[in-house]
Write a protein that holds these residues in place. Sequence first.
Motif, PDB file in Angstrom:
ATOM      1  N   MET A  18      15.977 -89.863 -17.334  1.00 34.92           N
ATOM      2  CA  MET A  18      16.927 -90.437 -16.386  1.00 34.92           C
ATOM      3  C   MET A  18      16.387 -90.302 -14.971  1.00 34.92           C
TER       4      MET A  18
ATOM      5  N   ARG B  59      17.425 -90.181 -10.972  1.00 38.32           N
ATOM      6  CA  ARG B  59      18.491 -90.059  -9.985  1.00 38.32           C
ATOM      7  C   ARG B  59      18.072 -90.813  -8.744  1.00 38.32           C
TER       8      ARG B  59
ATOM      9  N   TYR C  52      18.650 -91.827  -4.904  1.00 35.84           N
ATOM     10  CA  TYR C  52      19.299 -91.450  -3.662  1.00 35.84           C
ATOM     11  C   TYR C  52      19.177 -92.613  -2.685  1.00 35.84           C
TER      12      TYR C  52
ATOM     13  N   LEU D  20      13.456 -87.216 -10.567  1.00 34.27           N
ATOM     14  CA  LEU D  20      13.779 -87.232 -11.989  1.00 34.27           C
ATOM     15  C   LEU D  20      14.857 -86.212 -12.311  1.00 34.27           C
ATOM     16  N   GLU D  21      15.750 -86.581 -13.226  1.00 39.09           N
ATOM     17  CA  GLU D  21      16.721 -85.601 -13.723  1.00 39.09           C
ATOM     18  C   GLU D  21      16.016 -84.506 -14.509  1.00 39.09           C
ATOM     19  N   SER D  22      15.141 -84.907 -15.421  1.00 42.84           N
ATOM     20  CA  SER D  22      14.433 -83.938 -16.253  1.00 42.84           C
ATOM     21  C   SER D  22      13.130 -84.554 -16.731  1.00 42.84           C
TER      22      SER D  22
ATOM     23  N   ASP E 177      11.272 -97.463 -10.595  1.00 45.41           N
ATOM     24  CA  ASP E 177      11.883 -96.140 -10.443  1.00 45.41           C
ATOM     25  C   ASP E 177      11.312 -95.327  -9.293  1.00 45.41           C
TER      26      ASP E 177
ATOM     27  N   PRO F 225      11.315 -83.261  -9.836  1.00 41.35           N
ATOM     28  CA  PRO F 225      12.232 -83.156 -10.968  1.00 41.35           C
ATOM     29  C   PRO F 225      13.347 -82.147 -10.684  1.00 41.35           C
ATOM     30  N   GLU F 226      14.528 -82.429 -11.225  1.00 36.82           N
ATOM     31  CA  GLU F 226      15.606 -81.441 -11.135  1.00 36.82           C
ATOM     32  C   GLU F 226      15.320 -80.260 -12.066  1.00 36.82           C
ATOM     33  N   SER F 227      14.665 -80.548 -13.199  1.00 37.04           N
ATOM     34  CA  SER F 227      14.294 -79.479 -14.129  1.00 37.04           C
ATOM     35  C   SER F 227      13.117 -79.946 -14.978  1.00 37.04           C
TER      36      SER F 227
ATOM     37  N   ARG G 140      17.917 -75.332 -12.856  1.00 38.88           N
ATOM     38  CA  ARG G 140      18.431 -76.484 -12.118  1.00 38.88           C
ATOM     39  C   ARG G 140      19.268 -76.025 -10.925  1.00 38.88           C
TER      40      ARG G 140
END
Length: 325
Positions: A1, A3, A5, A28-30, A62, A87-89, A105
Amino acid sequence: MIRVYHEGQNERQGALPRSSALSAVCILESVDSSNTYLANAIANCAYNDARQKVAHMADEPDWHRVSGHCGEVGEWESNPTMALVIPESQTAGRGRLERTWYDHRGQSFLASWALAVPTNLLLGSRRGWLPMAVGMAVRDGLIDVLNSCGATPISDGDVSSPLTLKWPNDIFCDGKKLGGILCEAVPVDEQWSVLVAGLGLNLFIPESDLPIAQSTSLQLDYDGLPDFLYLRRRLVEVISDGIGREFSALFQDAGRACGDLRDRMVRCSWTLGRRVRVEPIGGIPVEGEAVGIGSDASIEIVDDGGHHLRVSSGDVGVLPTPGAR
């Protein structure tokens, strides 16, 4: 996914960073590993030239353009441009020597930069200085951001004093590991290739969740930190600018830049002057005192028998000092 902004979003809620050194950002979310993700994105980019691959990542799905222009090939000779993944995680974060990197996270700073570098610099005799250039940009960037935010160290009044570099480029704070850097080469052709530099910093991880006793988190050592999203964005901006300056100097005069890096590394080293255990890759572990950094970025050790040796790759652990915490 992914994200996304938007530019109009409040800056304290995670707006895209602004840096003259950055051409593109992907948030990136993950991801399994941001280094791996970025290396694959570079390899699959439609452009053949390494400089164009990095400068035009903003054209890819993306990704987001974060500077006024992507830069042209000729501009890379003195003004590097970078692409960045945040990345978030990570589900399979990697550190040096294939170690696992743990993250949380909203509490860990994770980022990977792609930077086009002359192939003879990336793979040649001065390659050991490139991770140190990134490490120096990270330490200096941390100090700048902490100062600008009004954060204060818990143990000392000087913002910079707790922050050091353990050879070759771990970020230490008050004698414990705050973060690590993993630099990897993505060969493209004989002229230019790509350096991928991944960074992980513990920002707001509680002490009970730290992976090892020898690690720390920024919130344990500094008071007055801003919220996570604002701190992350500022770190991205300032560290990106710092990496750009370090590599611009390397591109213009590598010999002089490496000498300058060596002097600065000596001044802020956590390793030098301490007793260490060296585990060379494929070699026999040895203990001794770290006494210097060689012209090739190697660490110089005097073992217990008085013999001098240099280690260019491997693991160097600082041994505890009697009476130290």
